[in-house]
Design a protein around this motif. Structure first.
Motif, PDB file in Angstrom:
ATOM      1  N   VAL A  13      29.546 -39.243 -12.888  1.00 26.72           N
ATOM      2  CA  VAL A  13      28.877 -38.108 -13.498  1.00 26.72           C
ATOM      3  C   VAL A  13      30.603 -37.399 -13.728  1.00 26.72           C
ATOM      4  N   SER A  14      30.498 -36.675 -14.493  1.00 24.41           N
ATOM      5  CA  SER A  14      31.851 -36.104 -15.459  1.00 24.41           C
ATOM      6  C   SER A  14      31.314 -35.102 -15.967  1.00 24.41           C
ATOM      7  N   ILE A  15      32.105 -34.153 -15.422  1.00 21.43           N
ATOM      8  CA  ILE A  15      31.822 -32.199 -16.521  1.00 21.43           C
ATOM      9  C   ILE A  15      32.629 -32.107 -17.351  1.00 21.43           C
ATOM     10  N   LEU A  16      32.931 -31.298 -18.425  1.00 27.95           N
ATOM     11  CA  LEU A  16      34.172 -30.759 -18.545  1.00 27.95           C
ATOM     12  C   LEU A  16      33.546 -29.552 -18.733  1.00 27.95           C
ATOM     13  N   PHE A  17      34.738 -28.277 -18.392  1.00 27.52           N
ATOM     14  CA  PHE A  17      34.406 -27.042 -18.764  1.00 27.52           C
ATOM     15  C   PHE A  17      35.394 -26.585 -19.531  1.00 27.52           C
ATOM     16  N   THR A  18      35.107 -25.673 -20.949  1.00 28.52           N
ATOM     17  CA  THR A  18      35.896 -25.151 -21.405  1.00 28.52           C
ATOM     18  C   THR A  18      35.856 -22.775 -21.124  1.00 28.52           C
ATOM     19  N   ILE A  19      36.870 -23.463 -20.308  1.00 28.56           N
ATOM     20  CA  ILE A  19      37.324 -21.615 -19.922  1.00 28.56           C
ATOM     21  C   ILE A  19      37.599 -21.141 -21.607  1.00 28.56           C
ATOM     22  N   GLU A  20      37.191 -19.917 -21.881  1.00 31.58           N
ATOM     23  CA  GLU A  20      37.842 -18.494 -22.648  1.00 31.58           C
ATOM     24  C   GLU A  20      38.420 -17.294 -21.638  1.00 31.58           C
ATOM     25  N   LYS A  21      39.413 -16.677 -21.560  1.00 36.01           N
ATOM     26  CA  LYS A  21      40.176 -15.940 -21.427  1.00 36.01           C
ATOM     27  C   LYS A  21      40.790 -15.272 -22.472  1.00 36.01           C
ATOM     28  N   ASN A  22      39.622 -13.727 -22.299  1.00 41.55           N
ATOM     29  CA  ASN A  22      40.142 -12.861 -22.813  1.00 41.55           C
ATOM     30  C   ASN A  22      40.644 -11.809 -23.236  1.00 41.55           C
ATOM     31  N   ASP A  23      42.451 -11.959 -23.729  1.00 43.23           N
ATOM     32  CA  ASP A  23      43.131 -10.589 -23.437  1.00 43.23           C
ATOM     33  C   ASP A  23      42.925  -9.174 -24.114  1.00 43.23           C
ATOM     34  N   LYS A  24      42.002  -8.805 -23.906  1.00 43.79           N
ATOM     35  CA  LYS A  24      42.011  -7.144 -24.793  1.00 43.79           C
ATOM     36  C   LYS A  24      42.725  -6.994 -25.071  1.00 43.79           C
ATOM     37  N   LYS A  25      44.120  -6.427 -24.059  1.00 44.46           N
ATOM     38  CA  LYS A  25      45.367  -5.735 -24.774  1.00 44.46           C
ATOM     39  C   LYS A  25      45.972  -6.204 -25.849  1.00 44.46           C
ATOM     40  N   ASN A  26      46.456  -7.543 -25.679  1.00 41.89           N
ATOM     41  CA  ASN A  26      46.766  -8.030 -26.925  1.00 41.89           C
ATOM     42  C   ASN A  26      45.707  -8.418 -28.076  1.00 41.89           C
ATOM     43  N   ASN A  27      44.325  -8.603 -27.634  1.00 40.30           N
ATOM     44  CA  ASN A  27      43.283  -8.853 -28.760  1.00 40.30           C
ATOM     45  C   ASN A  27      43.956 -10.355 -28.660  1.00 40.30           C
ATOM     46  N   VAL A  28      43.960 -11.144 -28.093  1.00 37.95           N
ATOM     47  CA  VAL A  28      43.899 -12.724 -27.928  1.00 37.95           C
ATOM     48  C   VAL A  28      42.723 -13.613 -27.195  1.00 37.95           C
ATOM     49  N   ILE A  29      42.330 -14.453 -27.192  1.00 35.69           N
ATOM     50  CA  ILE A  29      41.547 -15.774 -26.804  1.00 35.69           C
ATOM     51  C   ILE A  29      42.378 -17.027 -26.533  1.00 35.69           C
ATOM     52  N   THR A  30      42.204 -17.804 -26.037  1.00 34.49           N
ATOM     53  CA  THR A  30      42.757 -18.255 -25.482  1.00 34.49           C
ATOM     54  C   THR A  30      42.196 -19.273 -24.655  1.00 34.49           C
ATOM     55  N   LYS A  31      41.728 -20.831 -25.317  1.00 34.61           N
ATOM     56  CA  LYS A  31      40.975 -21.116 -24.537  1.00 34.61           C
ATOM     57  C   LYS A  31      41.206 -22.413 -23.805  1.00 34.61           C
ATOM     58  N   TYR A  32      40.627 -22.794 -22.858  1.00 34.17           N
ATOM     59  CA  TYR A  32      40.966 -23.908 -21.537  1.00 34.17           C
ATOM     60  C   TYR A  32      40.330 -24.975 -21.364  1.00 34.17           C
ATOM     61  N   ASN A  33      40.752 -26.143 -21.164  1.00 30.84           N
ATOM     62  CA  ASN A  33      39.670 -26.893 -20.403  1.00 30.84           C
ATOM     63  C   ASN A  33      39.969 -27.695 -19.261  1.00 30.84           C
ATOM     64  N   ASP A  34      39.176 -27.854 -18.509  1.00 30.98           N
ATOM     65  CA  ASP A  34      39.254 -28.251 -17.007  1.00 30.98           C
ATOM     66  C   ASP A  34      37.951 -29.356 -17.040  1.00 30.98           C
ATOM     67  N   ALA A  35      38.267 -30.219 -16.657  1.00 25.38           N
ATOM     68  CA  ALA A  35      37.738 -31.594 -16.284  1.00 25.38           C
ATOM     69  C   ALA A  35      36.763 -31.912 -14.804  1.00 25.38           C
ATOM     70  N   ILE A  36      36.283 -32.245 -14.461  1.00 23.18           N
ATOM     71  CA  ILE A  36      35.995 -33.002 -12.928  1.00 23.18           C
ATOM     72  C   ILE A  36      34.916 -34.127 -13.405  1.00 23.18           C
ATOM     73  N   THR A  37      34.989 -35.457 -12.460  1.00 23.91           N
ATOM     74  CA  THR A  37      34.723 -36.893 -12.686  1.00 23.91           C
ATOM     75  C   THR A  37      34.083 -37.218 -11.445  1.00 23.91           C
ATOM     76  N   PHE A  38      33.195 -37.103 -10.809  1.00 21.93           N
ATOM     77  CA  PHE A  38      32.364 -37.235  -9.293  1.00 21.93           C
ATOM     78  C   PHE A  38      31.995 -38.901  -9.212  1.00 21.93           C
ATOM     79  N   ASN A  39      32.477 -38.897  -7.781  1.00 21.54           N
ATOM     80  CA  ASN A  39      32.096 -40.030  -7.871  1.00 21.54           C
ATOM     81  C   ASN A  39      29.958 -40.164  -7.005  1.00 21.54           C
TER      82      ASN A  39
END
Length: 126
Positions: A13-39
């Motif tokens: 089973v594989s799960i894809l995560f999308t994480i948004e980091k919101n830097d309110k001081k600089n008004n920048v949103i950065t997206k990251y992805n992480d995933a995990i696959t389980f046996n």
């Protein structure tokens, strides 16, 4: 954080995560992805070394570099095509390598998903 089950069968089973980091001081949103696959059988998280045969690094590195060229993506300096902690997921017919901002390219938002159809990995796939 959002998540999506991207692959599921009787072996994994594989799960894809999308994480948004919101830097309110600089008004920048950065997206990251992480995933995990389980046996599915033992519940352990899989690493590339669990999915691919010993010594896969050179062949996979060459394949990743070819994909970057095919997609016309410039690579970051000191690009590490396949790291020991390489982020990836499996779906039902492919293995997808994930490169977040600054890991693979600085083009556009810097996120790259490099897919490999499983039949293209014959010879290095367990």
């Amino acid at each position: 954080v959002e998540y999506q089950v991207v692959g599921s069968n009787d072996r994994f089973v594989s799960i894809l995560f999308t994480i948004e980091k919101n830097d309110k001081k600089n008004n920048v949103i950065t997206k990251y992805n992480d995933a995990i696959t389980f046996n599915v059988k033992d519940g352990k998280a899989l690493k590339l070394k669990d999915v691919l045969v010993d010594g896969f690094e050179n062949a996979l590195t060459d394949a990743v570099n070819d994909k970057f060229r095919q997609f016309g993506l410039p690579q970051v300096d000191r690009f590490d095509a396949v790291s020991k902690k390489q982020n990836f997921y499996l779906d039902n017919d492919s293995l997808v390598l994930i490169y977040n901002q600054g890991e693979g390219t600085n083009f556009a938002d810097g996120q790259v998903f490099i897919p490999f159809i499983l039949t293209d990995l014959i010879g290095i796939l367990r």
